[in-house]
Design an enzyme around this catalytic site. Structure first.
Site, mmCIF file in Angstrom:
data_model
loop_
_atom_site.group_PDB
_atom_site.id
_atom_site.type_symbol
_atom_site.label_atom_id
_atom_site.label_comp_id
_atom_site.label_asym_id
_atom_site.label_seq_id
_atom_site.Cartn_x
_atom_site.Cartn_y
_atom_site.Cartn_z
ATOM 1 N N SER A 1 9.728 -5.386 -1.094
ATOM 2 C CA SER A 1 9.941 -6.479 -2.057
ATOM 3 C C SER A 1 10.415 -7.767 -1.396
ATOM 4 O O SER A 1 11.100 -8.574 -2.017
ATOM 5 C CB SER A 1 10.933 -6.051 -3.152
ATOM 6 O OG SER A 1 10.359 -5.101 -4.000
ATOM 7 N N ARG B 1 -0.722 0.233 -2.188
ATOM 8 C CA ARG B 1 -1.160 -1.159 -2.064
ATOM 9 C C ARG B 1 -1.082 -1.554 -0.598
ATOM 10 O O ARG B 1 -0.175 -1.131 0.122
ATOM 11 C CB ARG B 1 -0.224 -2.055 -2.887
ATOM 12 C CG ARG B 1 -0.860 -3.298 -3.438
ATOM 13 C CD ARG B 1 0.175 -4.165 -4.127
ATOM 14 N NE ARG B 1 1.120 -4.737 -3.170
ATOM 15 C CZ ARG B 1 2.445 -4.747 -3.319
ATOM 16 N NH1 ARG B 1 3.006 -4.233 -4.409
ATOM 17 N NH2 ARG B 1 3.219 -5.284 -2.397
ATOM 18 N N ASP C 1 -1.152 -5.153 1.694
ATOM 19 C CA ASP C 1 -1.083 -6.605 1.607
ATOM 20 C C ASP C 1 -1.771 -7.238 2.810
ATOM 21 O O ASP C 1 -1.658 -6.742 3.942
ATOM 22 C CB ASP C 1 0.370 -7.066 1.524
ATOM 23 C CG ASP C 1 1.060 -6.552 0.273
ATOM 24 O OD1 ASP C 1 0.357 -6.305 -0.730
ATOM 25 O OD2 ASP C 1 2.292 -6.388 0.284
ATOM 26 N N GLY D 1 5.396 -1.722 -7.361
ATOM 27 C CA GLY D 1 5.990 -2.029 -8.651
ATOM 28 C C GLY D 1 5.042 -1.754 -9.809
ATOM 29 O O GLY D 1 3.818 -1.828 -9.669
ATOM 30 N N ASN E 1 2.287 -0.228 0.986
ATOM 31 C CA ASN E 1 3.343 0.062 0.029
ATOM 32 C C ASN E 1 2.945 1.331 -0.721
ATOM 33 O O ASN E 1 1.924 1.360 -1.408
ATOM 34 C CB ASN E 1 3.489 -1.117 -0.940
ATOM 35 C CG ASN E 1 4.656 -0.979 -1.884
ATOM 36 O OD1 ASN E 1 5.022 0.122 -2.279
ATOM 37 N ND2 ASN E 1 5.238 -2.111 -2.254
ATOM 38 N N GLU F 1 1.275 -4.988 5.532
ATOM 39 C CA GLU F 1 2.005 -3.738 5.356
ATOM 40 C C GLU F 1 1.360 -2.932 4.241
ATOM 41 O O GLU F 1 0.566 -3.445 3.455
ATOM 42 C CB GLU F 1 3.468 -4.001 5.012
ATOM 43 C CG GLU F 1 3.656 -4.770 3.710
ATOM 44 C CD GLU F 1 5.123 -5.110 3.459
ATOM 45 O OE1 GLU F 1 5.738 -4.402 2.639
ATOM 46 O OE2 GLU F 1 5.631 -6.065 4.072
ATOM 47 N N TYR G 1 9.166 -11.357 -8.714
ATOM 48 C CA TYR G 1 9.758 -10.726 -9.883
ATOM 49 C C TYR G 1 10.410 -11.676 -10.887
ATOM 50 O O TYR G 1 10.648 -11.283 -12.030
ATOM 51 C CB TYR G 1 10.805 -9.699 -9.434
ATOM 52 C CG TYR G 1 10.220 -8.635 -8.552
ATOM 53 C CD1 TYR G 1 9.277 -7.736 -9.041
ATOM 54 C CD2 TYR G 1 10.593 -8.521 -7.218
ATOM 55 C CE1 TYR G 1 8.723 -6.757 -8.233
ATOM 56 C CE2 TYR G 1 10.050 -7.534 -6.399
ATOM 57 C CZ TYR G 1 9.116 -6.670 -6.912
ATOM 58 O OH TYR G 1 8.566 -5.708 -6.110
ATOM 59 N N GLU H 1 16.298 -2.410 -4.153
ATOM 60 C CA GLU H 1 15.271 -2.727 -5.153
ATOM 61 C C GLU H 1 15.530 -2.028 -6.490
ATOM 62 O O GLU H 1 14.614 -1.832 -7.292
ATOM 63 C CB GLU H 1 13.891 -2.347 -4.609
ATOM 64 C CG GLU H 1 13.523 -3.063 -3.323
ATOM 65 C CD GLU H 1 12.188 -2.616 -2.768
ATOM 66 O OE1 GLU H 1 11.172 -2.862 -3.426
ATOM 67 O OE2 GLU H 1 12.170 -2.006 -1.680
#
Length: 310
Positions: free
Chosen positions: A152, A257, A259, A278, A274, A272, A218, A23
């Site tokens: 990602s 974060r 999800d 980002g 994070n 998951e 992205y 990443e």
């Protein structure tokens, strides 16, 4: 280096970004945005982009006391960099070593959530010897293949037959030797941003891709980020509370974060966590913060305030 009132007068702040992982490109973008955010606060952080084995020397030579971690995946998110910074008595953003290590490991995260009664999609661990018919019997006709310790959406694929299954497992194995097959959830995808003890407004991710993959995250200009997310207020508050609880169960803190996906019957499943999301112009935490009335420089300042202190 000029400091705002966020740090002591003798502090030296670094932004760690780039790194060596899959990443890297995203991390370079995040780091540039974070540096710009600190400059808008009147601060001049030191930009550090070196391989992990050179990081201790860079930290020492620059006399760094505080680090904003804008590394994604790999050593920057699996607890390695966090352990290094702790050993050097450097304060750092995000979760501590254990929380990062667990959250980066999707299999162990999901096992903890299952044990605590947190809804998460059923899964099995697979490898090149696994038989598609066995996986299909357990999880259904359509499954998601993903490396256990990547972010990602790197190495992920949706499969519906034996040939695709073999190809997807081979692809995922390029990134990790632990691979998950997860029941496909056909509903909408959302994310819950976490900032300290607070959750930010949920965002619905709407893409014309099969799922919210790397390109959708992205590169694509067609991905839509809907905030308000469209859920009724009661359900959104419930999911936000469960996401915060789930984040804490993994030992995570600071910012991050979680999800989530919903199905048509109103049920939801956590995917998951994070711990180093980002911070690009396509990234979700800044979007959620803006919806809550917080601009980017305020966001990076708040994240810094939530730093781990060794």
């Amino acid at each position: 280096m000029t400091n705002s009132n966020l740090l002591p007068d003798n502090a030296r702040l670094a932004v760690l970004f780039g790194g060596e992982g899959s990443e890297r490109d995203v991390s370079l973008n995040s780091g540039a945005q974070v540096i710009a955010g600190f400059k808008a606060l009147g601060m001049e952080p030191v930009a550090i982009d070196v391989p992990t084995h050179q990081l201790a020397d860079a930290i020492k030579s620059e006399r760094i006391t505080h680090a904003f971690i804008a590394l994604h995946g790999g050593d920057g998110e699996n607890g390695t960099v966090q352990a290094l910074l702790r050993s050097l008595d450097v304060c750092f953003t995000g979760s501590d070593t254990l929380g990062c290590a667990i959250a980066m490991d999707k299999q162990r995260s999901k096992l903890i959530w299952q044990g605590a009664g947190i809804p998460t999609a059923n899964f099995v661990v697979v490898d090149r010897r696994s038989d598609w018919s066995d996986v299909k019997a357990l999880l259904g006709e359509k499954v998601m293949i993903k490396p256990s310790r990547e972010g990602s959406s790197v190495g992920m694929a949706v499969v519906t037959n034996a040939d695709d299954f073999r190809t997807a497992v081979d692809q995922a194995a390029r990134f990790d030797d632990e691979i998950l097959a997860e029941r496909w959830i056909s509903g909408n995808e959302y994310t819950v941003a976490i900032l300290g003890d607070q959750t930010l407004p949920m965002i619905r991710l709407k893409t014309n891709h099969v799922f919210y993959d790397y390109d959708a995250k992205y590169l694509s200009d067609d991905t839509e980020y809907l905030c308000p997310c469209g859920l009724d207020a009661e359900q959104e508050q419930e999911i936000r509370a469960v996401a915060l609880k789930a984040y804490r169960l993994l030992g995570c803190s600071g910012w991050g974060r979680v999800d989530v996906m919903t199905e048509d019957d109103g049920s939801y499943f956590l995917l998951e966590a994070n711990t180093s999301p980002g911070m690009t112009d396509h990234s979700l935490v800044p979007i959620a913060a803006a919806a809550d009335g917080m601009d980017f420089k305020q966001l990076v300042g708040r994240i810094l305030e939530l730093s781990v202190t060794p």
